[in-house]
Write a protein that holds these residues in place. Structure first.
Motif, PDB file in Angstrom:
ATOM      1  N   ARG A 101       0.817  -1.221   0.000  1.00 15.57           N
ATOM      2  CA  ARG A 101       0.000   0.000   0.000  1.00 15.57           C
ATOM      3  C   ARG A 101       0.847   1.264   0.000  1.00 15.57           C
ATOM      4  O   ARG A 101       0.481   2.278  -0.581  1.00 15.57           O
ATOM      5  N   GLU A 102       1.982   1.209   0.686  1.00 16.18           N
ATOM      6  CA  GLU A 102       2.792   2.431   0.805  1.00 16.18           C
ATOM      7  C   GLU A 102       3.531   2.752  -0.483  1.00 16.18           C
ATOM      8  O   GLU A 102       3.538   3.896  -0.934  1.00 16.18           O
ATOM      9  N   THR A 103       4.153   1.723  -1.062  1.00 15.33           N
ATOM     10  CA  THR A 103       5.007   1.997  -2.228  1.00 15.33           C
ATOM     11  C   THR A 103       4.261   1.817  -3.544  1.00 15.33           C
ATOM     12  O   THR A 103       4.711   2.291  -4.579  1.00 15.33           O
ATOM     13  N   GLY A 104       3.153   1.115  -3.510  1.00 18.53           N
ATOM     14  CA  GLY A 104       2.434   0.829  -4.751  1.00 18.53           C
ATOM     15  C   GLY A 104       3.125  -0.252  -5.573  1.00 18.53           C
ATOM     16  O   GLY A 104       2.707  -0.581  -6.677  1.00 18.53           O
ATOM     17  N   LYS A 105       4.201  -0.819  -5.026  1.00 19.83           N
ATOM     18  CA  LYS A 105       4.939  -1.865  -5.751  1.00 19.83           C
ATOM     19  C   LYS A 105       4.419  -3.245  -5.333  1.00 19.83           C
ATOM     20  O   LYS A 105       3.756  -3.392  -4.308  1.00 19.83           O
ATOM     21  N   ALA A 106       4.805  -4.231  -6.129  1.00 20.07           N
ATOM     22  CA  ALA A 106       4.436  -5.603  -5.780  1.00 20.07           C
ATOM     23  C   ALA A 106       5.230  -6.041  -4.559  1.00 20.07           C
ATOM     24  O   ALA A 106       6.346  -5.559  -4.311  1.00 20.07           O
ATOM     25  N   SER A 107       4.659  -6.944  -3.790  1.00 22.43           N
ATOM     26  CA  SER A 107       5.411  -7.552  -2.697  1.00 22.43           C
ATOM     27  C   SER A 107       4.889  -8.958  -2.458  1.00 22.43           C
ATOM     28  O   SER A 107       3.873  -9.355  -3.018  1.00 22.43           O
ATOM     29  N   ILE A 108       5.629  -9.685  -1.652  1.00 28.70           N
ATOM     30  CA  ILE A 108       5.268 -11.086  -1.387  1.00 28.70           C
ATOM     31  C   ILE A 108       4.513 -11.160  -0.072  1.00 28.70           C
ATOM     32  O   ILE A 108       4.951 -10.597   0.925  1.00 28.70           O
ATOM     33  N   ASP A 109       3.392 -11.842  -0.086  1.00 27.49           N
ATOM     34  CA  ASP A 109       2.668 -12.100   1.161  1.00 27.49           C
ATOM     35  C   ASP A 109       3.272 -13.361   1.756  1.00 27.49           C
ATOM     36  O   ASP A 109       2.972 -14.474   1.324  1.00 27.49           O
ATOM     37  N   GLU A 110       4.147 -13.158   2.726  1.00 29.29           N
ATOM     38  CA  GLU A 110       4.911 -14.303   3.235  1.00 29.29           C
ATOM     39  C   GLU A 110       4.030 -15.346   3.907  1.00 29.29           C
ATOM     40  O   GLU A 110       4.395 -16.512   3.996  1.00 29.29           O
ATOM     41  N   ALA A 111       2.872 -14.896   4.371  1.00 27.21           N
ATOM     42  CA  ALA A 111       1.970 -15.862   5.012  1.00 27.21           C
ATOM     43  C   ALA A 111       1.382 -16.828   3.985  1.00 27.21           C
ATOM     44  O   ALA A 111       1.048 -17.956   4.301  1.00 27.21           O
ATOM     45  N   LEU A 112       1.277 -16.385   2.757  1.00 30.25           N
ATOM     46  CA  LEU A 112       0.617 -17.212   1.742  1.00 30.25           C
ATOM     47  C   LEU A 112       1.582 -17.824   0.721  1.00 30.25           C
ATOM     48  O   LEU A 112       1.331 -18.890   0.181  1.00 30.25           O
ATOM     49  N   CYS A 113       2.692 -17.121   0.446  1.00 26.22           N
ATOM     50  CA  CYS A 113       3.633 -17.591  -0.589  1.00 26.22           C
ATOM     51  C   CYS A 113       4.170 -18.967  -0.210  1.00 26.22           C
ATOM     52  O   CYS A 113       4.532 -19.212   0.930  1.00 26.22           O
ATOM     53  N   VAL A 114       4.201 -19.874  -1.188  1.00 26.02           N
ATOM     54  CA  VAL A 114       4.720 -21.212  -0.920  1.00 26.02           C
ATOM     55  C   VAL A 114       6.095 -21.409  -1.565  1.00 26.02           C
ATOM     56  O   VAL A 114       6.639 -22.499  -1.553  1.00 26.02           O
ATOM     57  N   GLY A 115       6.623 -20.345  -2.151  1.00 23.09           N
ATOM     58  CA  GLY A 115       7.973 -20.427  -2.693  1.00 23.09           C
ATOM     59  C   GLY A 115       8.092 -21.278  -3.935  1.00 23.09           C
ATOM     60  O   GLY A 115       9.106 -21.916  -4.176  1.00 23.09           O
ATOM     61  N   CYS A 116       7.071 -21.276  -4.777  1.00 24.17           N
ATOM     62  CA  CYS A 116       7.142 -22.087  -6.005  1.00 24.17           C
ATOM     63  C   CYS A 116       8.038 -21.415  -7.044  1.00 24.17           C
ATOM     64  O   CYS A 116       8.589 -22.071  -7.923  1.00 24.17           O
ATOM     65  N   GLY A 117       8.148 -20.099  -6.972  1.00 26.17           N
ATOM     66  CA  GLY A 117       9.085 -19.384  -7.849  1.00 26.17           C
ATOM     67  C   GLY A 117       8.547 -19.026  -9.214  1.00 26.17           C
ATOM     68  O   GLY A 117       9.248 -18.407 -10.013  1.00 26.17           O
ATOM     69  N   LEU A 118       7.318 -19.379  -9.496  1.00 31.36           N
ATOM     70  CA  LEU A 118       6.792 -19.168 -10.848  1.00 31.36           C
ATOM     71  C   LEU A 118       6.712 -17.687 -11.220  1.00 31.36           C
ATOM     72  O   LEU A 118       6.959 -17.310 -12.364  1.00 31.36           O
ATOM     73  N   CYS A 119       6.380 -16.841 -10.255  1.00 28.84           N
ATOM     74  CA  CYS A 119       6.186 -15.417 -10.567  1.00 28.84           C
ATOM     75  C   CYS A 119       7.480 -14.773 -11.060  1.00 28.84           C
ATOM     76  O   CYS A 119       7.432 -13.782 -11.793  1.00 28.84           O
ATOM     77  N   THR A 120       8.621 -15.330 -10.672  1.00 34.92           N
ATOM     78  CA  THR A 120       9.896 -14.809 -11.192  1.00 34.92           C
ATOM     79  C   THR A 120       9.905 -14.871 -12.718  1.00 34.92           C
ATOM     80  O   THR A 120      10.410 -13.977 -13.387  1.00 34.92           O
TER      81      THR A 120
END
Lengths: 648, 370
Positions: free
Chosen positions: A614-633
């Motif tokens: 919300r502050e930067t308007g940039k994308a970020s990772i929701d660590e509570a939900l991310c499972v580290g699959c890496g696809l978004c890279t």
């Protein structure tokens, strides 16, 4: 020990409706249980499978509902009580067998089918009232109104089944299956070492046809109707039919199933217990006509409360017509009058509204500011559209499908199917699925579309199916396509589970319903043997999956299969497979909503593990939900989403 | 000049048959990519003023402003644009000449620019095994030679430029068609954001072009007539041959040029520019002088490189005979006139010249009076 198998009669335990159904079957002494998973019925079979060994029950996930019903019938033929479980769609699959089974009758072992309907279609591809089927099939039907009654009815259904030599239906709904409530346990049967035996053998000295082969049909159809009449007689005195109310009510409510609670609540809320009576029917087909006729004679107004089709309503009105002129003063209210809807779920409120209109009373349940405050309160609840899980392999597959179709540019499209990937019809699958009907239908429909060349049809046709759906109903469609020279590509999204309904194993997983090891049916080899060209991809290798699909599309001939194989993330979690990457966003690199990105990851790709800061308007990772699959890279155009090998 | 978004680019340029397949819109975002002769939108981008639209050579363009940026002067109404010098040249290296389409001038100049460190990488088009022009990054002379020869099809080389990492400092040379040079000039005038610095482009060699062929229809024709793996090169010999030659392993097959003209991209009929007027140097065939190239030197960068090439003996040059110059100018003005006539026919009047802005009334009248 699971309370399902607890041998303490009279004990009260907390059970889900589906578990109560399972307990009922166990108390009835079943020897065989077969099912195909489908919400809201999915928990019944696992409850039985969990105690199968100790209770000497064969419990299996069958490949589809028809086979499951046939499995149970086989047991019945050999004298073993058997149980079959499915959701409403499943009955459609099983029905061809059932209509024939009714002609021959079942074996010595009682046979019961539990069908969980889904009013409102909350977990279904359709909204369907399976009760109507029992009417044209000629099967007795019971409808429980609570978890306790679901257990009792399931158990009693075996006595009825054996008494009338017919498969007996127990029909639940979502609110019964998924309610948890107190259930008083009954007695468990003695462990009988009954030998299963098929009695209808060929006798060379007196050769005649078996009891289990039907026809000639006029002769066989007649006793079927007689069996049903016998069931009706039994139903007339059934304690599953109850009346609560005055002797001569102003309004007689006739209801069944989960609606029973709504009706009694509505009457209590309206303090109309002296004016309204509730006749709750537990045996809804064939209708206990004498009982119902007796109640009709006590009133002038009748309200029907049931979910989906006006099933009881029509049966009762048909009865009333046959009783004319004694019933000519009656006025009927329900789906036909528009007081209630013949679709979606009912509720106490809806029943109150209907009764208010009929009684001419008013009712104000809460002060007038409540609705306004509720509307305000709802604003703080975040919008949660349907989505696939973080790390879901289907998201990768649909991403590849979208790109391949666009690159190909010949206005190709995807025929959808039933499973988690059904979400391909909406945002999570980028709206790529353009048709969606029954299990395996995507491939069947693709068969037809792929054979229209002589009408100038030149669009590439893709179909998608899950691994479990493939075994359930897609295989015949694939054979059909190869045989009839159709032209389409079948994508089998193999995530190693029947994920949508709760990770039940299937023939490709190497596991049985009981958890024991099973023979793996080789899906790839099967497709090759059918005669299709087969390629296997990992959808997480997005570029390769896209290129392979595109390459296959451009062959433009025959039936081709591409297996998109990647294990369901939730299965990985269950098996404690460690996460692959630790993800973060380099906010310096993130282009956010500027030209060159336009929030691709959160706006379109839509993995729940990604969010906008919300502050930067940039994308970020929701660590509570991310499972580290890496696809978004791989989809980030600015290389701003960084994946690092997870340690440990 | 109103800048719009990706959707308008597709609707107003691609769907209207005006796309020149230059690649200027592609490669720098996840929404637009080139694929087998088409610019493909992969999903909906909601940016209202996109760089895809901005740098397209078929969206509104102010030729005077571009000319000011590149040459420091208004758009020239000369047939050949801003030309410092026009001459003919050829590589002194027989090995290069043998592999080149004509005199090997482009290959020689690029090789020199690389060797001298003037550029570090050349962004080029190359024919793939499937005979589809693909972008290729050449970093030495051998790699440049692999790209010699023409496919007569547009190659989206600007997509390759757009794909360079934003932080790259590599000095680049680009060999481009007139439409691509126009797009590059738009970028120079108003540098792109979130992409590699356009200042890294140190050298633009433009190629003469009268038209390019549509991938889809031309390829269908090729496939019907040849095994693509056997095709080696294409050529249009100078007039009056009036034919299109396809060279395969087993020899030459000729087609009447008229037959091939059917495959010309629609957009080419609205293009004014035959000689890549905003390049540093423009190079084409020298009609009637076999084995030589016509060279137009336009900027100081171009002049310096030519000077060096001559000094080092890499190129030999001669004056372009007056007769040939006159012929070149006629061809160039004919293309301009044809284009303007087609534009006016399409738009229905002189109020709308599609993408062309900044043409003075004098220039317009001059072109339309013919």
């Amino acid at each position: 020990m699971s309370s399902i198998a607890m041998n303490k009669p009279g004990t009260t335990v907390l059970l889900m409706g589906n578990e109560a159904v399972a307990r009922g079957a166990i108390e009835a002494g079943i020897g065989v249980a077969a099912a195909y998973p489908g919400s809201p019925s999915s928990e019944v079979l696992p409850a039985i499978a969990g105690v199968a060994k100790e209770m000497n029950i064969h419990a299996e996930w069958s490949v589809n509902e028809k086979v499951a019903t046939e499995v149970a019938a086989g047991a019945s033929f050999a004298g073993i009580r058997s149980f079959v479980v499915m959701k409403q769609n499943g009955v459609n699959v099983a029905v061809d067998f059932i209509v024939n089974l009714n002609m021959t009758g079942i074996g010595e072992g009682g046979m019961v089918i539990f069908v969980a309907d889904d009013p409102g279609g909350m977990t279904s591809s359709n909204e369907e009232d399976s009760r109507t089927i029992t009417k044209w099939l000629d099967n007795p039907l019971l409808e429980p109104s609570s978890a306790q009654e679901a257990k009792e009815m399931t158990k009693w259904a075996y006595e009825l089944s054996e008494a009338v030599n017919l498969l007996t239906f127990v029909r639940g709904v979502t609110r019964i299956s998924y309610t948890k409530s107190n259930v008083v346990l009954g007695e468990l049967p003695e462990r009988r070492e009954k030998k299963a035996y098929f009695p209808e053998l060929w006798d060379m000295y007196n050769p005649k046809k078996s009891k289990f082969t039907s026809g000639p049909f006029p002769i066989y159809h007649k006793p079927l109707h007689e069996k049903l009449e016998k069931a009706r007689e039994i139903f007339e005195t059934s304690t599953f039919n109850r009346y609560r109310g005055p002797e001569n009510p102003d309004v007689l409510v006739i209801t069944c199933g989960a609606c029973t609670s709504y009706c009694t609540e509505a009457v209590d809320e309206l303090r109309a217990g002296d004016r309204v009576g509730v006749l709750k029917l537990g045996t809804t087909w064939p209708l206990p006509e004498k009982l119902v006729a007796k109640h009709l004679s006590t009133t002038k107004k009748v309200l029907f409360v049931e979910e989906m089709d006006p099933f009881v309503e029509q049966s009762v009105m048909e009865l009333a017509a046959s009783l004319l002129p004694t019933t000519c003063d009656l006025t009927f209210y329900g789906a036909r009058s528009g007081h209630l809807t013949p679709y979606n779920e009912q509720s106490t409120n809806l029943v109150i509204n209907a009764l208010m209109d009929i009684l001419g009373t008013t009712y104000q349940p809460r002060d007038l500011t409540y609705d306004r405050e509720a509307k305000e309160a709802i604003k703080i609840v975040p919008n949660r559209p349907i989505n696939m899980c973080p790390g879901c392999s289907h998201r990768a597959t649909f991403w590849a499908v979208k790109k391949a179709l666009q690159l190909d540019g010949r206005k190709g499209f995807l025929c959808g199917d039933i499973g988690c990937y059904s979400m391909g019809f909406a945002g999570p699958g980028f709206f790529q699925s353009r048709t969606m009907h029954a299990m395996g239908s995507g491939t069947g429909v693709a068969n037809g579309l792929g054979n229209l060349k002589h009408f100038g049809f030149d669009q590439p046709v893709l179909a998608i199916t899950g691994d479990s759906t493939f075994f359930h109903a897609t295989m015949p469609a694939l054979v059909n396509g190869v045989y009839n020279n159709s032209n389409f590509i079948l994508l089998i999204v193999d995530n190693s589970a029947t994920a949508m309904t709760g990770f039940q194993p299937h023939p490709g997983t190497g596991q049985l319903a009981t958890g024991e090891q099973a023979t793996v049916v080789d899906m790839e080899g099967l497709c090759r043997a059918i005669g299709a060209e087969v390629k296997v991809c990992d959808p997480f290798d997005l570029d390769n999956a896209t290129a392979t699909l595109l390459g296959m599309m451009q062959q433009d001939a025959g039936v081709r299969v591409i297996i998109m194989r990647h294990m369901c993330q939730l299965v990985k979690d269950k098996r404690k497979i460690p996460r692959k990457y630790k993800m973060h966003v380099d906010s310096e690199k993130c282009l956010a909503d500027t030209c060159g990105c336009d929030m691709l990851c959160t706006r379109l790709f839509g993995c729940p593990g990604l969010m906008v800061d919300r502050e930067t308007g940039k994308a970020s990772i929701d660590e509570a939900l991310c499972v580290g699959c890496g696809l978004c890279t791989d989809i980030c155009p600015a290389n701003a989403i960084i994946r690092e090998e997870a340690i440990g | 000049m109103k800048v719009k978004g990706c959707r308008e680019l597709i609707e107003e340029v691609v769907d209207e048959g005006l796309c020149a397949y230059c690649g200027a819109c592609a490669g720098s975002c996840p929404y637009l990519v080139s694929y087998k002769g088409r610019i493909v939108p992969l999903d909906n981008c909601t940016i209202s003023e996109g760089q895809c639209f901005k740098y397209c050579p078929r969206t509104p363009i102010d030729l005077d402003a571009i000319s000011q940026e590149v040459f420091g002067t208004v758009y020239s109404d000369d047939e050949l644009g801003n030309a410092e010098e026009v001459l003919i040249a050829r590589s002194t290296d027989a090995y290069i000449r043998e592999r080149a389409q004509y005199g090997g001038t482009v290959t020689a100049l690029l090789s020199l620019a690389l060797e001298e460190g003037f550029i570090e990488c050349a962004v080029l088009g190359k024919m793939s095994d499937e005979k589809i022009p693909c972008t290729f990054l050449a970093r030495d002379k051998d790699q440049i030679l692999q790209c010699a020869g023409t496919s007569y099809m547009a190659c989206p080389i600007l997509e390759a430029l757009n794909q360079f990492p934003k932080e790259s400092k590599e000095r680049l040379g680009i060999v481009a068609m007139p439409c691509q040079v126009l797009a590059l000039s738009k970028m120079k005038k108003d540098p792109p954001q979130n992409r590699v610095d356009i200042g890294n482009v140190k050298l633009v060699i433009g190629l003469f072009c009268t038209w390019a062929l549509c991938h889809d229809t031309f390829h269908r024709f090729l496939r019907e007539n040849f095994d693509l793996s056997q095709v080696i090169k294409f050529d249009i010999p100078p007039p009056p041959a009036d034919r299109f030659d396809v060279y395969t392993i087993s020899g030459r097959t000729s087609f009447p040029l008229e037959q091939i003209r059917k495959f010309i991209m629609t957009t080419c009929s609205y293009c004014l520019d035959m000689t890549a007027e905003f390049a540093d140097i423009s190079v084409g065939s020298a009609e009637g002088i076999e084995g030589w190239n016509t060279v137009i030197i336009r900027t100081k960068t171009g002049a310096d490189l030519m000077q060096l090439a001559e000094t080092k003996g890499i190129l030999e040059t001669q004056v372009l005979p007056d007769e040939n110059l006159a012929h070149l100018k006629t061809a160039a003005i004919e293309k301009k006139k044809r284009a303007l006539k087609n534009i006016v026919e399409r738009t229905g009047g002189k109020e709308d010249f599609l993408y062309l802005g900044g043409l003075s009334e004098g220039v317009i009248d001059k072109l339309l009076e013919y």
